[in-house]
Design a protein around this motif. Structure first.
Motif, PDB file in Angstrom:
ATOM      1  N   GLN A 185       0.829  -1.204   0.000  1.00  0.00           N
ATOM      2  CA  GLN A 185       0.000   0.000   0.000  1.00  0.00           C
ATOM      3  C   GLN A 185       0.865   1.257   0.000  1.00  0.00           C
ATOM      4  O   GLN A 185       0.534   2.249  -0.654  1.00  0.00           O
ATOM      5  N   LEU A 186       1.985   1.206   0.748  1.00  0.00           N
ATOM      6  CA  LEU A 186       2.901   2.346   0.777  1.00  0.00           C
ATOM      7  C   LEU A 186       3.520   2.574  -0.597  1.00  0.00           C
ATOM      8  O   LEU A 186       3.627   3.716  -1.059  1.00  0.00           O
ATOM      9  N   ILE A 187       3.916   1.485  -1.251  1.00  0.00           N
ATOM     10  CA  ILE A 187       4.486   1.597  -2.599  1.00  0.00           C
ATOM     11  C   ILE A 187       3.451   2.184  -3.561  1.00  0.00           C
ATOM     12  O   ILE A 187       3.756   3.064  -4.371  1.00  0.00           O
ATOM     13  N   GLU A 188       2.201   1.698  -3.451  1.00  0.00           N
ATOM     14  CA  GLU A 188       1.130   2.204  -4.322  1.00  0.00           C
ATOM     15  C   GLU A 188       0.865   3.677  -4.044  1.00  0.00           C
ATOM     16  O   GLU A 188       0.636   4.473  -4.969  1.00  0.00           O
ATOM     17  N   GLU A 193       1.342   9.250  -5.726  1.00  0.00           N
ATOM     18  CA  GLU A 193       1.875  10.586  -5.462  1.00  0.00           C
ATOM     19  C   GLU A 193       2.791  11.030  -6.594  1.00  0.00           C
ATOM     20  O   GLU A 193       2.799  12.203  -6.983  1.00  0.00           O
ATOM     21  N   GLY A 194       3.574  10.081  -7.130  1.00  0.00           N
ATOM     22  CA  GLY A 194       4.427  10.397  -8.269  1.00  0.00           C
ATOM     23  C   GLY A 194       3.607  10.770  -9.487  1.00  0.00           C
ATOM     24  O   GLY A 194       3.953  11.716 -10.217  1.00  0.00           O
ATOM     25  N   GLN A 195       2.497  10.044  -9.702  1.00  0.00           N
ATOM     26  CA  GLN A 195       1.611  10.369 -10.821  1.00  0.00           C
ATOM     27  C   GLN A 195       1.020  11.758 -10.660  1.00  0.00           C
ATOM     28  O   GLN A 195       0.932  12.533 -11.620  1.00  0.00           O
ATOM     29  N   LEU A 196       0.588  12.078  -9.434  1.00  0.00           N
ATOM     30  CA  LEU A 196       0.009  13.390  -9.184  1.00  0.00           C
ATOM     31  C   LEU A 196       1.025  14.501  -9.412  1.00  0.00           C
ATOM     32  O   LEU A 196       0.692  15.567  -9.928  1.00  0.00           O
ATOM     33  N   GLU A 197       2.267  14.242  -9.030  1.00  0.00           N
ATOM     34  CA  GLU A 197       3.305  15.250  -9.236  1.00  0.00           C
ATOM     35  C   GLU A 197       3.563  15.451 -10.722  1.00  0.00           C
ATOM     36  O   GLU A 197       3.746  16.590 -11.195  1.00  0.00           O
ATOM     37  N   PRO A 225      -4.194  25.910  -7.073  1.00  0.00           N
ATOM     38  CA  PRO A 225      -4.431  24.456  -7.059  1.00  0.00           C
ATOM     39  C   PRO A 225      -4.707  23.934  -5.657  1.00  0.00           C
ATOM     40  O   PRO A 225      -4.258  24.489  -4.662  1.00  0.00           O
ATOM     41  N   THR A 226      -5.456  22.848  -5.591  1.00  0.00           N
ATOM     42  CA  THR A 226      -5.622  22.118  -4.345  1.00  0.00           C
ATOM     43  C   THR A 226      -4.507  21.084  -4.266  1.00  0.00           C
ATOM     44  O   THR A 226      -3.630  21.029  -5.116  1.00  0.00           O
ATOM     45  N   GLU A 227      -4.531  20.228  -3.242  1.00  0.00           N
ATOM     46  CA  GLU A 227      -3.480  19.224  -3.096  1.00  0.00           C
ATOM     47  C   GLU A 227      -3.518  18.219  -4.237  1.00  0.00           C
ATOM     48  O   GLU A 227      -2.494  17.769  -4.713  1.00  0.00           O
ATOM     49  N   GLU A 228      -4.735  17.835  -4.652  1.00  0.00           N
ATOM     50  CA  GLU A 228      -4.849  16.922  -5.775  1.00  0.00           C
ATOM     51  C   GLU A 228      -4.921  17.709  -7.069  1.00  0.00           C
ATOM     52  O   GLU A 228      -5.344  18.855  -7.100  1.00  0.00           O
ATOM     53  N   VAL A 229      -4.490  17.044  -8.150  1.00  0.00           N
ATOM     54  CA  VAL A 229      -4.516  17.688  -9.451  1.00  0.00           C
ATOM     55  C   VAL A 229      -5.923  17.609 -10.018  1.00  0.00           C
ATOM     56  O   VAL A 229      -6.504  16.550 -10.123  1.00  0.00           O
ATOM     57  N   SER A 230      -6.470  18.745 -10.351  1.00  0.00           N
ATOM     58  CA  SER A 230      -7.754  18.744 -11.031  1.00  0.00           C
ATOM     59  C   SER A 230      -7.524  19.239 -12.439  1.00  0.00           C
ATOM     60  O   SER A 230      -6.392  19.426 -12.857  1.00  0.00           O
ATOM     61  N   GLY A 231      -8.584  19.465 -13.186  1.00  0.00           N
ATOM     62  CA  GLY A 231      -8.412  19.823 -14.590  1.00  0.00           C
ATOM     63  C   GLY A 231      -8.641  21.284 -14.896  1.00  0.00           C
ATOM     64  O   GLY A 231      -8.943  21.607 -16.046  1.00  0.00           O
ATOM     65  N   ASP A 232      -8.543  22.175 -13.920  1.00  0.00           N
ATOM     66  CA  ASP A 232      -8.709  23.599 -14.214  1.00  0.00           C
ATOM     67  C   ASP A 232      -7.640  24.058 -15.203  1.00  0.00           C
ATOM     68  O   ASP A 232      -6.471  23.675 -15.088  1.00  0.00           O
ATOM     69  N   TYR A 233      -8.049  24.893 -16.126  1.00  0.00           N
ATOM     70  CA  TYR A 233      -7.137  25.297 -17.199  1.00  0.00           C
ATOM     71  C   TYR A 233      -7.514  26.691 -17.694  1.00  0.00           C
ATOM     72  O   TYR A 233      -8.690  27.029 -17.781  1.00  0.00           O
ATOM     73  N   TYR A 234      -6.512  27.481 -17.981  1.00  0.00           N
ATOM     74  CA  TYR A 234      -6.749  28.749 -18.678  1.00  0.00           C
ATOM     75  C   TYR A 234      -5.591  28.979 -19.641  1.00  0.00           C
ATOM     76  O   TYR A 234      -4.490  28.447 -19.467  1.00  0.00           O
ATOM     77  N   ASP A 235      -5.839  29.785 -20.641  1.00  0.00           N
ATOM     78  CA  ASP A 235      -4.804  30.036 -21.642  1.00  0.00           C
ATOM     79  C   ASP A 235      -5.173  31.282 -22.426  1.00  0.00           C
ATOM     80  O   ASP A 235      -6.331  31.724 -22.445  1.00  0.00           O
ATOM     81  N   TRP A 236      -4.188  31.858 -23.046  1.00  0.00           N
ATOM     82  CA  TRP A 236      -4.428  32.927 -24.005  1.00  0.00           C
ATOM     83  C   TRP A 236      -3.405  32.806 -25.123  1.00  0.00           C
ATOM     84  O   TRP A 236      -2.309  32.273 -24.925  1.00  0.00           O
ATOM     85  N   GLY A 255      -5.903  14.020 -11.567  1.00  0.00           N
ATOM     86  CA  GLY A 255      -4.681  13.271 -11.799  1.00  0.00           C
ATOM     87  C   GLY A 255      -4.192  13.319 -13.235  1.00  0.00           C
ATOM     88  O   GLY A 255      -4.497  14.230 -14.005  1.00  0.00           O
ATOM     89  N   VAL A 256      -3.423  12.284 -13.593  1.00  0.00           N
ATOM     90  CA  VAL A 256      -2.799  12.234 -14.911  1.00  0.00           C
ATOM     91  C   VAL A 256      -3.827  12.250 -16.046  1.00  0.00           C
ATOM     92  O   VAL A 256      -3.640  12.965 -17.026  1.00  0.00           O
ATOM     93  N   PRO A 257      -4.952  11.484 -15.963  1.00  0.00           N
ATOM     94  CA  PRO A 257      -5.924  11.543 -17.060  1.00  0.00           C
ATOM     95  C   PRO A 257      -6.438  12.950 -17.324  1.00  0.00           C
ATOM     96  O   PRO A 257      -6.585  13.356 -18.480  1.00  0.00           O
ATOM     97  N   ALA A 258      -6.721  13.715 -16.243  1.00  0.00           N
ATOM     98  CA  ALA A 258      -7.205  15.081 -16.416  1.00  0.00           C
ATOM     99  C   ALA A 258      -6.132  15.975 -17.031  1.00  0.00           C
ATOM    100  O   ALA A 258      -6.411  16.810 -17.898  1.00  0.00           O
ATOM    101  N   ALA A 259      -4.884  15.798 -16.594  1.00  0.00           N
ATOM    102  CA  ALA A 259      -3.796  16.609 -17.136  1.00  0.00           C
ATOM    103  C   ALA A 259      -3.577  16.320 -18.618  1.00  0.00           C
ATOM    104  O   ALA A 259      -3.327  17.231 -19.413  1.00  0.00           O
ATOM    105  N   LEU A 260      -3.659  15.044 -19.002  1.00  0.00           N
ATOM    106  CA  LEU A 260      -3.496  14.683 -20.412  1.00  0.00           C
ATOM    107  C   LEU A 260      -4.645  15.227 -21.257  1.00  0.00           C
ATOM    108  O   LEU A 260      -4.439  15.689 -22.387  1.00  0.00           O
ATOM    109  N   LEU A 261      -5.861  15.174 -20.707  1.00  0.00           N
ATOM    110  CA  LEU A 261      -7.009  15.728 -21.423  1.00  0.00           C
ATOM    111  C   LEU A 261      -6.862  17.232 -21.586  1.00  0.00           C
ATOM    112  O   LEU A 261      -7.222  17.803 -22.623  1.00  0.00           O
ATOM    113  N   MET A 262      -6.313  17.871 -20.557  1.00  0.00           N
ATOM    114  CA  MET A 262      -6.059  19.301 -20.633  1.00  0.00           C
ATOM    115  C   MET A 262      -5.069  19.619 -21.759  1.00  0.00           C
ATOM    116  O   MET A 262      -5.243  20.580 -22.523  1.00  0.00           O
ATOM    117  N   ALA A 263      -4.018  18.809 -21.869  1.00  0.00           N
ATOM    118  CA  ALA A 263      -3.025  19.010 -22.926  1.00  0.00           C
ATOM    119  C   ALA A 263      -3.655  18.826 -24.301  1.00  0.00           C
ATOM    120  O   ALA A 263      -3.358  19.578 -25.240  1.00  0.00           O
TER     121      ALA A 263
END
Length: 431
Positions: A185-188, A193-197, A225-236, A255-263
């Protein structure tokens, strides 16, 4: 595990000898965090304590609710380490809780000694040669997580003393299993946490490094940002010297899925902007690309517009995002509620283009739902009305300072805890 335990002949061993050997075994198995290695070592050395012709450690595995609803058994046994069985026959046995000696022990948490298995109605034949059997529960925090099973080809092979030794060994195995599970569980946790970073770094790299500069406007945007990664995004993006494209969006998930969708959103929308599509056409193109590419439970809300400094106009479209807040120089406010469905939900969603003429003193505030849904200790949300009041209260400030002041109001409303979701502002002040 390189260290081997010396096997001693069982005949003539006193209970004290067995306990001493048991202590030696537990010391050695406690040094490993490889569960399979530990269980195999236990099985290989168990015969030194209690002779057997077949033995096994069976771990209880329970399916989650969704798998049970799909027809899977709630709980079954997985053979982690076995000796003396026909593996094919054992695989085909498929014991469940309450079935056979193993199933009864797992259900009752009480051990069983059977002097003659042929006379016990609970016995299910897994070995033709077996005549007597001893089964002990492996218990962790009052919960049976597995069973220890010993079988002999001789009648009345096991005594109460043997059961006491087996119960002691089972308790040590339970501790080892629990320790290994905690380690896993600690490894997971560290992996997540690495994915979130990684996701956070992706998010930060996608956000603009500076605010846009456009004659006649004071513009600023910021993401809290909050502690967890969400998908908020802005750009110009600069289109011409007197035109910029601007967007604020909220991607579903974390997390990573939201960040990839943002990209993916960023690349698609920037491509549409550089081609020269109007806002509603850009949204239609991006909607189709997202509908083709993402899972059906994913979507994006977005407000996208082109700000023209020469004509003092904002051409925009809203894809299911929070309505923008507009304040005039006198502090009169309105929410721009026209819009359509979020991006990626339906293939043929139609988007419309709307126009806003900006006058000196106007303030346009784009935001994500982390602002309005921030709740106090009573569960009451900050809401659109308080947002309008906060912006009016700080309207005299430059755009960047206005964002900081309103965000401070949100934090105070939540009793200092802050929002539970990312908070993002995009403020446009006409000067």
């Amino acid at each position: 595990m390189s260290e081997q335990i010396k096997e001693l002949p069982a005949p003539g061993l006193t209970t004290t000898d067995k306990l001493r050997m048991l202590l030696d075994i537990t010391k050695k198995i406690s040094r490993s965090l490889d569960l399979q290695e530990v269980l195999n070592l236990v099985m290989d050395t168990l015969d030194s304590l209690i002779p057997y012709d077949a033995a096994g450690i069976f771990v209880v595995e329970c399916a989650d609710d969704s798998k049970v609803a799909a027809g899977e058994e709630p709980c079954v046994f997985k053979s982690e380490a076995v000796r003396g069985y026909d593996i094919e026959e054992l695989t085909n046995l498929h014991l469940k809780l309450g079935e056979g000696f193993i199933g009864h022990v797992a259900l009752s948490a009480e051990p069983i000694i059977s002097a003659d298995v042929r006379k016990d109605s609970r016995y299910i034949n897994a070995r033709q040669e077996t005549r007597s059997e001893m089964v002990a529960p492996i218990i962790s925090n009052t919960e049976v997580i597995g069973v220890f099973d010993l079988e002999s080809d001789n009648l009345n092979a096991y005594s109460e003393d043997d059961l006491q030794v087996l119960m002691l060994l089972a308790s040590q195995v339970a501790i080892i299993i629990e320790k290994v599970m905690l380690h896993e569980q600690l490894i997971e946790k560290k992996r997540l946490e690495g994915q979130l970073e990684v996701a956070r770094q992706v998010q930060l790299e996608l956000l603009p490094a500076k605010d846009p500069q456009l004659d006649g406007y004071d513009i600023s945007a910021y993401n809290f940002p909050t502690e967890e990664v969400s998908g908020d995004y802005y750009d110009w993006v600069k289109i011409y010297d007197d035109q910029i494209g601007l967007v604020i969006a909220d991607v579903s998930g974390k997390g990573v899925p939201a960040a990839l969708l943002m990209a993916f959103l960023r690349a698609s929308l920037r491509a549409a902007t550089h081609i020269g599509y109007s806002p509603h056409i850009s949204m239609s193109k991006v909607n189709y690309l997202l509908w083709e590419s993402i899972e059906r439970n994913q979507f994006v809300t977005a407000f996208y517009g082109i700000l023209d400094a020469t004509n003092r106009t904002l051409a925009y479209t809203n894809a299911g995002h929070n309505p923008a807040l507009l304040l005039d120089k006198d502090g009169n406010s309105q929410f721009l509620r026209l819009g359509s469905l979020p991006l990626g939900m339906f293939r043929e969603t139609r988007y419309h283009e709307y126009y806003l003429t900006t006058k000196p003193g106007d303030t346009l505030v784009l935001y994500t739902d982390g602002v309005t849904e921030a709740a106090n200790s009573q569960g009451e949300e900050f809401g659109q009305l308080r947002l309008a009041e906060a912006v009016k209260r700080h309207q005299h400030l430059p755009a960047r300072e206005l964002i900081a002041a309103v965000h401070k109001d949100v934090i105070e409303w939540t009793d200092g805890l802050g929002a539970t979701d990312d908070v993002t502002f995009f403020v446009i002040k006409a000067t």
